[in-house]
Structure formats: structure tokens, C-alpha cells
Design an enzyme around this catalytic site. Structure first.
Site, PDB file in Angstrom:
ATOM      1  N   ASP A 230      -5.744  -9.651  -4.091  1.00 19.27           N
ATOM      2  CA  ASP A 230      -5.689  -9.135  -2.675  1.00 19.27           C
ATOM      3  C   ASP A 230      -7.140  -8.994  -2.058  1.00 19.27           C
ATOM      4  O   ASP A 230      -7.858  -8.371  -2.833  1.00 19.27           O
ATOM      5  CB  ASP A 230      -5.013  -7.993  -2.502  1.00 19.27           C
ATOM      6  CG  ASP A 230      -3.697  -7.696  -3.155  1.00 19.27           C
ATOM      7  OD1 ASP A 230      -3.152  -8.749  -3.703  1.00 19.27           O
ATOM      8  OD2 ASP A 230      -3.257  -6.606  -2.999  1.00 19.27           O
TER       9      ASP A 230
ATOM     10  N   GLU B 229       4.692  -4.120  -0.096  1.00 19.34           N
ATOM     11  CA  GLU B 229       3.179  -3.990  -0.496  1.00 19.34           C
ATOM     12  C   GLU B 229       2.098  -4.278   0.596  1.00 19.34           C
ATOM     13  O   GLU B 229       2.334  -5.078   1.672  1.00 19.34           O
ATOM     14  CB  GLU B 229       2.662  -4.981  -1.747  1.00 19.34           C
ATOM     15  CG  GLU B 229       3.642  -4.769  -2.788  1.00 19.34           C
ATOM     16  CD  GLU B 229       3.203  -5.688  -4.141  1.00 19.34           C
ATOM     17  OE1 GLU B 229       2.944  -5.006  -5.413  1.00 19.34           O
ATOM     18  OE2 GLU B 229       2.714  -6.972  -3.799  1.00 19.34           O
TER      19      GLU B 229
END
Ligand code: FRU
Length: 539
Positions: free
Chosen positions: A61, A245
Site C-alpha cells: 500500500d 481496509e
């Protein structure tokens, strides 16, 4: 990542947790990598030529994206010891334009509280935290600490909690707050992570949102250190095929009217429309405590159904930059250009994963209600080289571009408008190589869908989930004219259809460069015009 995968990975990497001495060695190693001659990584198979990728080793990420003092900062989930996921650090890079990036040493290392999972960063302009120095505002990073021993022990559930760190030197070095964690996991929720913080001008406080398994938690704080629970949201709405998430709550205005709204971004894994990881969004209002969906929007996203920022398979965990100056005013987004279905086994050797190109997110009020459009940032135009015009061609079959127009399309940007298509035509852009491998992206009139087809685009044996099917995406626009805007890098395609109403991002791995680009129409005819640019690399 779902809990099971996390647990397995944790077990594998438990022993690899670093002590302070080895952390210093790592810094030295990473600096060495970042000063490697650029031409070394320019040459590698599949190395993105105008997307951000780490010089070496594993990335997932994007984290802590923030603009400060004329620099865009990109931090990212990073494991410097391997090309698969492991004990997470925050890697770091800076850019003047979000197009060319300079690699910097690792910003945050795992410590006794755990690995450094995803999170955000803000400029604390008014020094609410008291961490500022010499009258300069500090940068504050807000992230999840993930304690690996607890994660591996099935009797322990409170192994994720939110912590902060600050920097007084433009993000080059960081000090972790001695009072960490700032949001402990008192209710012992296993998935309790990925804080994104924004200053709420109306309630004059910081607001944190993070994901708690199947919903979001909002917290408020006057100083980034002391946090109070505000509310929970999300059990009843949106796609829930996996764990939530990397959320974000951000203030926004409707294009053209200036009407104020709040956007919510929520990544989900698995459960995306084309399988695996994906990112949905919501539009509503935030009163300083509670998020409330716009009533019309709520009808479109009952529990089990999402609206997606991207219908391709390779845009995950994306959020937007904090502190973009008012004069700029854009909401700038970047995602991780991969998918947990196969991210750890894709056939790159020295490094794994890249970020998407940055996108400007625009909120429009359409006849269907509020919708987020994503458009490639204008800074990318500086990559444009030679171009070829397509001037009003009636297309049936294949129109070779690279050969006929004498342009090098291995890296390219295609801007097309298509009109008067016949009922069953299927048209778009194909890229191929001399091995007969082919990737196609375009529009299927009979289904009123866009599609991305990597089923014959080269290597796929590394994961049966990679190229199992053609990826469809709904066409949201009802305009007669179909607009395609596509970016091709060495191993990816990004489609922004109808000015960004439908977006698709997919990666691929041909065994030889896709150096031939053509337009195609099968099953019917279509009038196309537009422009195709060679793109330069950023090295
Ligand atoms: C999303 C994610 C986050 C977590 C990080 C761990 O891809 O699973 O939820 O913080 O990756 O690397």
C-alpha cells in the site's frame, strides 16, 4: 489482506523481526540500492517506466501521502529484505510533480510495539501536537502498529493499534511518540487498522477513520495524541465479501456547484467485482461525529453491493494526498497496482509491485446521483512525445498504428472518441508482440460494458487467479459518444473511460515487449478519432 494470509505470512516472518543493530544495516543497504545506477533498473523486464516502483524488494500500500514544502511525499508498505511481504516498514520517496520520484531511506522501522502497517500523514500547521520546532509545523505520521507475536497467537486479538510519529525535517527522520499507542485496541478486535487523518474545519478537530474488520471507526482529537471515539459506520452498506481496509474520509465539493459533501473510500479484500482486492467509495455528509450516506447513494449500495473507484484488478489500498494547497484544490489519489490474489508471485525479480498513476478525483452530480470520476493528473502530459492523429476513421477489423504511423508505442497514451457504433461491435485498443501475445481493452456494445482482456497477454501460470477471465466493467455514462483514455506502461494498462466515469487498471506480463499497438473493431463498425502519443520514461 485477509486474516488467514496475514497469519501465515506472520508465522513465516516472525523470526525475521529486526533489532536495532540490523535496522541500521538495513538503512545502509537501502541507501546503497537507491544510489544504484538508474540504467540498471531501467533495463529490467516489467520495470514500470512512468509509475512509481521501489528500487528493490517488496512494496504494497501507499502510505502517508502528503504535500509539504513543495514536495509530494509517498511512503509505502515496504519489506526491504525480500520480494514477498514481511515485517513492514514505511519506505519513502519524494517528488516535485508525482511523475518522477526520488527514493529516500526507510522512514519507519518495526519496533517493540510491532510492524509498521498502513496509515497516513498530515502537516500539523498549528502545532496542535506540540511536536513542532523553531516555529515550523511538524509532519505527523499516523499508522497501525501490528504486533507479530500476538498475531500468531490465536488467544490474542488486540495485536493491532494506532500510533503516531513526528518529523521536523521534512519527513527525512522520524521520532515515534513515547505515548504510543494513541488508540489502543481495548475491545480486542483482530482487524483494527489503517488510520487516515484529516483536519475537520467545521468541528475544529482532527478526525481519524480506520477499519475494524467489517466497518469503520471514527475518532476525534484536538492534538493528534488524545483520541475519543466518535462513531462506527458501515455494517449495513457496501460490499462485504472480505475484510475492510485502508479507509479514508475526506471533504469534497461537487464539480460546478461547490456543494459540500464528504467522500469515503474503503478497500475490500477479497470481494472486488473482478475478484480479490478492490476499492469502493461512498458519498454523504459528516457532522463532525457521524457519517451519513446521501439517501440516493444509500439505495445504490445496500449491504452486499459496492460502487467502485476502479473495476480493474490492480488498484488497491489507495487513498489521497493530504494538505494539497487550496490554490491547487485537487483531490489526488494513488493506489497499489496489484491484488492480494497474486501480488507475491508476479514474475518480477528484483522488486515487486508499483503504484498506479496519480489520479484526480472529481465528485459529480449525475442523473444517477453523486459519482466519483477519476482522471489522470495533468502533470503526466509532460511525458508525451511523438504523436499520431486518427482523423475520423471508419473502423472495422484492425488498424495498425505503430507500423503505419511510425511511432513507438511500447509506452503510450491513447485518447479516442468513438461514435455511431453498430449494435454488436466490440472495439478498442490492442497491444501485441511478435510472440502473438495480446492485451485488449475496449467497449462491448452488446453488453454496454468496458472490458480488459489479459487472458492471452503472456505469463499467467504463476497464479490460476491471474488470467482466468476477461474483466468487465459497467458503462456508467449514457453519452452517445464513447471516450477512451488509456495509458500503457511496460506491464500495465489504465483506462479512464468517459472522462473517468468508469476506470480499469490491470497489470500483465508479456514475454516480450508489447511494441505493436492497433485499434480494432469486431462484429461491427465504429467511427473513431483521436490521438496516440509515445510516452517518455521518467528515468
Ligand atoms: C492492505 C493491508 C493493510 C495493512 C497492510 C499490511 O493491503 O493488508 O490493511 O495495513 O496491507 O501490509
Amino acid at each position: 489482506m485477509n486474516r488467514f494470509i496475514l497469519l501465515i505470512l506472520m508465522l513465516i516472518t516472525l523470526n525475521a523481526c529486526k533489532n536495532e543493530v540490523t535496522q541500521k544495516e538495513e538503512t545502509a543497504k537501502v541507501v546503497a540500492v537507491t544510489t544504484t545506477n538508474k540504467s540498471d533498473y531501467y533495463q529490467e523486464a516489467y520495470r514500470p517506466q512512468f509509475h512509481f516502483s521501489p528500487a528493490a524488494n517488496w512494496m504494497n500500500d501507499p502510505n502517508g501521502m502528503v504535500f509539504f514544502d513543495d514536495e509530494y511525499h509517498l511512503f509505502y508498505q515496504y519489506y526491504p529484505d525480500s520480494t514477498v511481504w514481511g515485517p513492514m516498514h514505511w519506505g519513502h520517496a519524494v517528488s516535485k510533480d508525482m511523475v518522477s520520484w526520488e527514493h529516500l531511506p526507510i522512514a519507519l522501522y518495526p519496533d517493540e510495539l510491532g510492524y509498521i502497517f498502513s496509515g497516513s500523514a498530515v502537516v500539523d500547521w498549528n502545532n496542535t501536537s506540540g511536536f513542532g520546532k523553531d516555529g515550523q509545523p511538524p509532519l505527523i505520521a499516523i499508522f497501525t502498529h501490528h504486533e507479530p507475536k500476538g498475531a500468531a497467537d490465536e488467544n490474542i486479538n488486540d495485536y493491532q493499534y494506532q500510533s503516531i510519529a513526528y518529523s521536523n525535517d521534512k519527513g527525512r527522520t522520524w521520532t515515534k511518540y513515547e505515548g504510543n499507542p494513541v488508540v489502543p485496541n481495548i475491545n480486542k478486535i483482530k482487524d483494527f487498522r489503517d488510520p487516515k487523518v484529516v483536519w475537520n474545519e467545521d468541528s475544529k478537530q482532527w478526525v481519524m477513520v480506520f477499519a475494524a474488520y467489517d466497518h469503520l471507526k471514527f475518532y476525534g482529537s484536538p492534538n493528534l495524541k488524545d483520541w475519543t471515539h466518535l462513531s462506527d459506520w458501515g455494517h449495513q452498506y457496501g460490499a462485504h465479501g472480505g475484510v475492510w481496509e485502508c479507509p479514508e474520509l475526506y471533504p469534497t465539493t461537487v464539480e460546478g456547484t461547490g456543494e459540500k459533501k464528504w467522500g469515503l473510500i474503503v478497500s475490500l479484500n477479497p470481494g472486488s467485482p473482478n475478484s480479490g482486492s478492490g476499492t469502493q467509495y461512498f458519498v454523504g455528509d459528516f457532522d463532525g461525529k457521524n457519517f451519513k450516506l446521501d439517501p440516493q447513494f444509500a439505495k445504490d449500495v445496500p449491504k452486499g453491493k459496492g460502487l467502485w473507484l476502479d473495476y480493474g484488478r490492480d488498484n488497491y489500498a489507495g487513498v489521497t494526498f493530504s494538505d494539497i494547497p487550496k490554490e491547487d484544490g485537487r483531490r489526488l489519489f494513488m493506489g497499489w497496482m496489484s491484488n492480494w490474489d497474486y501480488a507475491q508471485v508476479v514474475p518480477t525479480e528484483k522488486w515487486r509491485s508499483a503504484a498506479t498513476i496519480p489520479r484526480s478525483m472529481i465528485l459529480k452530480k449525475t442523473k444517477d446521483g453523486y459519482r466519483v470520476y477519476s482522471q489522470p493528473i495533468k502533470e503526466l502530459e509532460k511525458l508525451r512525445g511523438k504523436s499520431a492523429n486518427i482523423t475520423g476513421t471508419s473502423l472495422t477489423g484492425t488498424l495498425e498504428i505503430s507500423k503505419n504511423k511510425g511511432i513507438n508505442t511500447t509506452l503510450s497514451e491513447v485518447i479516442l472518441t468513438a461514435e455511431n457504433h453498430t449494435a454488436n461491435s466490440k472495439f478498442g485498443v490492442a497491444i501485441t508482440n511478435s510472440k502473438g501475445e495480446i492485451y485488449r481493452i475496449g467497449y462491448d456494445a452488446a453488453k454496454n460494458q468496458y472490458f480488459s482482456d489479459r487472458t492471452k497477454a503472456g505469463k499467467s501460470a504463476f497464479s490460476e487467479k491471474f488470467a482466468a477471465s476477461i474483466h468487465p466493467a459497467p458503462r456508467l455514462s449514457t453519452d452517445k459518444t464513447i471516450k477512451l483514455h488509456v495509458f500503457f506502461d511496460a506491464a500495465s494498462a489504465e483506462l479512464f473511460a468517459d472522462d473517468g466515469a468508469t476506470v480499469m487498471t490491470d497489470i500483465f506480463f508479456p514475454t516480450e515487449d508489447f511494441n505493436q499497438l492497433s485499434l480494432f473493431s469486431e462484429g461491427g463498425e465504429v467511427q473513431v478519432k483521436g490521438k496516440i502519443y509515445e510516452l517518455n520514461d521518467v528515468w
